[in-house]
Write a protein that holds these residues in place. Structure first.
Motif, PDB file in Angstrom:
ATOM      1  N   ALA A 238      36.401  18.821   0.507  1.00 14.89           N
ATOM      2  CA  ALA A 238      35.631  20.026   0.791  1.00 14.89           C
ATOM      3  C   ALA A 238      36.617  21.163   0.993  1.00 14.89           C
ATOM      4  O   ALA A 238      37.685  20.979   1.591  1.00 14.89           O
ATOM      5  N   LYS A 239      36.277  22.323   0.484  1.00 10.51           N
ATOM      6  CA  LYS A 239      37.171  23.469   0.577  1.00 10.51           C
ATOM      7  C   LYS A 239      36.898  24.249   1.849  1.00 10.51           C
ATOM      8  O   LYS A 239      35.747  24.619   2.123  1.00 10.51           O
ATOM      9  N   PRO A 240      37.926  24.510   2.656  1.00  9.68           N
ATOM     10  CA  PRO A 240      37.710  25.269   3.898  1.00  9.68           C
ATOM     11  C   PRO A 240      37.227  26.688   3.619  1.00  9.68           C
ATOM     12  O   PRO A 240      37.618  27.306   2.622  1.00  9.68           O
ATOM     13  N   THR A 241      36.388  27.199   4.498  1.00  9.25           N
ATOM     14  CA  THR A 241      36.012  28.603   4.446  1.00  9.25           C
ATOM     15  C   THR A 241      37.138  29.464   5.007  1.00  9.25           C
ATOM     16  O   THR A 241      37.334  30.604   4.598  1.00  9.25           O
ATOM     17  N   GLY A 242      37.870  28.886   5.961  1.00  9.66           N
ATOM     18  CA  GLY A 242      39.003  29.589   6.555  1.00  9.66           C
ATOM     19  C   GLY A 242      40.007  28.597   7.101  1.00  9.66           C
ATOM     20  O   GLY A 242      39.684  27.438   7.360  1.00  9.66           O
ATOM     21  N   GLY A 243      41.250  29.046   7.275  1.00 12.57           N
ATOM     22  CA  GLY A 243      42.293  28.167   7.782  1.00 12.57           C
ATOM     23  C   GLY A 243      42.747  27.161   6.751  1.00 12.57           C
ATOM     24  O   GLY A 243      42.367  27.218   5.572  1.00 12.57           O
ATOM     25  N   HIS A 244      43.575  26.217   7.188  1.00 12.90           N
ATOM     26  CA  HIS A 244      44.055  25.197   6.259  1.00 12.90           C
ATOM     27  C   HIS A 244      44.476  23.957   7.035  1.00 12.90           C
ATOM     28  O   HIS A 244      44.662  23.991   8.250  1.00 12.90           O
ATOM     29  N   ALA A 245      44.619  22.863   6.293  1.00 16.44           N
ATOM     30  CA  ALA A 245      45.058  21.595   6.878  1.00 16.44           C
ATOM     31  C   ALA A 245      46.119  20.989   5.981  1.00 16.44           C
ATOM     32  O   ALA A 245      46.075  21.135   4.748  1.00 16.44           O
ATOM     33  N   THR A 246      47.087  20.306   6.604  1.00 15.95           N
ATOM     34  CA  THR A 246      48.140  19.651   5.829  1.00 15.95           C
ATOM     35  C   THR A 246      48.320  18.217   6.294  1.00 15.95           C
ATOM     36  O   THR A 246      48.039  17.872   7.444  1.00 15.95           O
ATOM     37  N   ILE A 247      48.792  17.390   5.372  1.00 13.66           N
ATOM     38  CA  ILE A 247      49.167  15.999   5.641  1.00 13.66           C
ATOM     39  C   ILE A 247      50.593  15.828   5.146  1.00 13.66           C
ATOM     40  O   ILE A 247      50.894  16.144   3.995  1.00 13.66           O
ATOM     41  N   PHE A 248      51.472  15.389   6.011  1.00 16.16           N
ATOM     42  CA  PHE A 248      52.905  15.310   5.701  1.00 16.16           C
ATOM     43  C   PHE A 248      53.433  16.656   5.208  1.00 16.16           C
ATOM     44  O   PHE A 248      54.254  16.737   4.304  1.00 16.16           O
ATOM     45  N   GLY A 249      52.906  17.735   5.799  1.00 15.62           N
ATOM     46  CA  GLY A 249      53.395  19.069   5.512  1.00 15.62           C
ATOM     47  C   GLY A 249      52.826  19.729   4.275  1.00 15.62           C
ATOM     48  O   GLY A 249      53.202  20.865   3.956  1.00 15.62           O
ATOM     49  N   GLU A 250      51.923  19.056   3.558  1.00 18.73           N
ATOM     50  CA  GLU A 250      51.351  19.602   2.331  1.00 18.73           C
ATOM     51  C   GLU A 250      49.829  19.442   2.342  1.00 18.73           C
ATOM     52  O   GLU A 250      49.309  18.510   2.953  1.00 18.73           O
ATOM     53  N   PRO A 251      49.109  20.341   1.650  1.00 17.83           N
ATOM     54  CA  PRO A 251      47.691  20.057   1.433  1.00 17.83           C
ATOM     55  C   PRO A 251      47.549  18.731   0.691  1.00 17.83           C
ATOM     56  O   PRO A 251      48.393  18.380  -0.136  1.00 17.83           O
ATOM     57  N   TYR A 252      46.495  17.998   0.998  1.00 23.34           N
ATOM     58  CA  TYR A 252      46.341  16.659   0.431  1.00 23.34           C
ATOM     59  C   TYR A 252      46.478  16.659  -1.090  1.00 23.34           C
ATOM     60  O   TYR A 252      47.170  15.797  -1.661  1.00 23.34           O
ATOM     61  N   ASP A 253      45.854  17.625  -1.761  1.00 24.86           N
ATOM     62  CA  ASP A 253      45.866  17.605  -3.224  1.00 24.86           C
ATOM     63  C   ASP A 253      47.213  18.005  -3.819  1.00 24.86           C
ATOM     64  O   ASP A 253      47.393  17.970  -5.038  1.00 24.86           O
ATOM     65  N   GLN A 254      48.172  18.393  -2.959  1.00 23.74           N
ATOM     66  CA  GLN A 254      49.508  18.715  -3.452  1.00 23.74           C
ATOM     67  C   GLN A 254      50.542  17.635  -3.134  1.00 23.74           C
ATOM     68  O   GLN A 254      51.716  17.774  -3.484  1.00 23.74           O
ATOM     69  N   LEU A 255      50.094  16.554  -2.479  1.00 20.60           N
ATOM     70  CA  LEU A 255      50.997  15.432  -2.242  1.00 20.60           C
ATOM     71  C   LEU A 255      51.369  14.785  -3.575  1.00 20.60           C
ATOM     72  O   LEU A 255      50.532  14.674  -4.480  1.00 20.60           O
TER      73      LEU A 255
END
Length: 299
Positions: free
Chosen positions: A54-71
């Protein structure tokens, strides 16, 4: 300090409904974090945003320092179970896992390894449509473990498990985290969470209510310090002179309200009182959860 999971002012709006509201938290490696909140609090939406579903309306989240889809290899770093129903009913459990291993380039031998880990070998050849909810939970966990991930994200993993299965899950997650890996687990089974997690995140109406280690939370919210001593009356007087309220328990211990073990120990030492027992008795996680979330629940 580097964190495995970071949420920074994460928000999600569906039309007029603000499902997640400016949510920020951090999760360290080697921990089991319980993600708690009433139904509709925004837990599942938050997990979906963490995992790029799901795409955030605001802010961001990271996993191991990256957005999940950029791991680089997300399937090998993160294992997730958000639903225990995402299976083709006509496939066997083994075939379901084989399909997933081939999709991410893993050998078929990994299938039997994870089936063994979740103790589902005997049902591996059966069609998933004949699985109980508890068996589907184990199959979902097996799928999450295929890549030998460093992070597990689980949404209600104890749902459908019998008491033996719940105990097995608790032991499994502890063993998983003991090697320095990390677990984020959403659950409404508070008594079980209290026996499993190191820290808790509690949200309500999409907002963060508290972020704390379990020990600190249960000690500071409604907790008392239990003291055993051969000089209880003398100790009670010394504590009361310091403004600490005390009561006597039915088993002849002194209960000091709204203080810490360290403070009670200091007062006891200054008063020359011997101590035989000094422990913090916190509220249960369920009591704390209800206390922290009840005020904001619409009537």
């Amino acid at each position: 300090m580097s964190y495995v999971v970071q949420s920074d002012s994460l928000s999600k709006r569906y039309g007029k409904v603000l499902a997640v509201d400016d949510l920020s938290f951090n999760i360290e490696s080697g921990t089991i974090t319980g993600f708690l909140g009433p139904n509709g609090a925004g837990k599942s939406t938050t997990l979906r945003m963490l995992l790029g579903l799901a795409k955030p309306t605001g802010g961001h989240a990271t996993i191991f320092g990256e957005p999940y889809d950029q791991l680089e290899t997300p399937a090998l770093r993160v294992g997730a179970v958000l639903e225990a129903t995402d299976f083709h009913p006509g496939r066997s459990g083994r075939d379901h896992l084989r399909m997933l291993t081939r999709a991410v380039g893993l050998p078929d031998t990994r299938v039997d390894e994870v089936l063994s880990l979740v103790e589902l070998q005997s049902a591996a050849k059966r069609r998933v449509k004949g699985y109980s909810l508890g068996m589907r939970q184990r199959l979902g966990l097996a799928a999450a473990l295929l890549g030998n991930p460093d992070l597990l994200v689980l949404d209600e993993p104890a749902n459908g498990l019998d008491p033996e299965g719940v105990r097995w899950l608790r032991d499994f997650l502890r063993d998983f985290a003991s090697g320095g890996r990390t677990v984020l687990v959403s659950s409404h089974v508070l008594a079980e969470v209290a026996q499993t997690v190191d820290q808790v995140l509690i949200i309500n109406h999409g907002r963060l209510v508290t972020e704390s280690t379990l020990d600190d939370l249960t000690a500071r919210v409604g907790g008392v310090v239990r003291v055993r001593s051969p000089q209880l009356e003398q100790l009670a007087g010394a504590l009361q002179r310091e403004g600490i309220i005390t009561t006597m328990s039915n088993d002849h211990a002194l209960l000091a309200q709204g203080t810490t073990r360290e403070r009670v120990g200091d007062v006891s030492f200054a008063a020359g009182v011997a101590i035989y027992e000094l422990v913090t008795e916190g509220s249960t996680l369920e009591e704390i959860f209800l206390d922290l979330t009840s005020e904001d629940v619409p009537q």
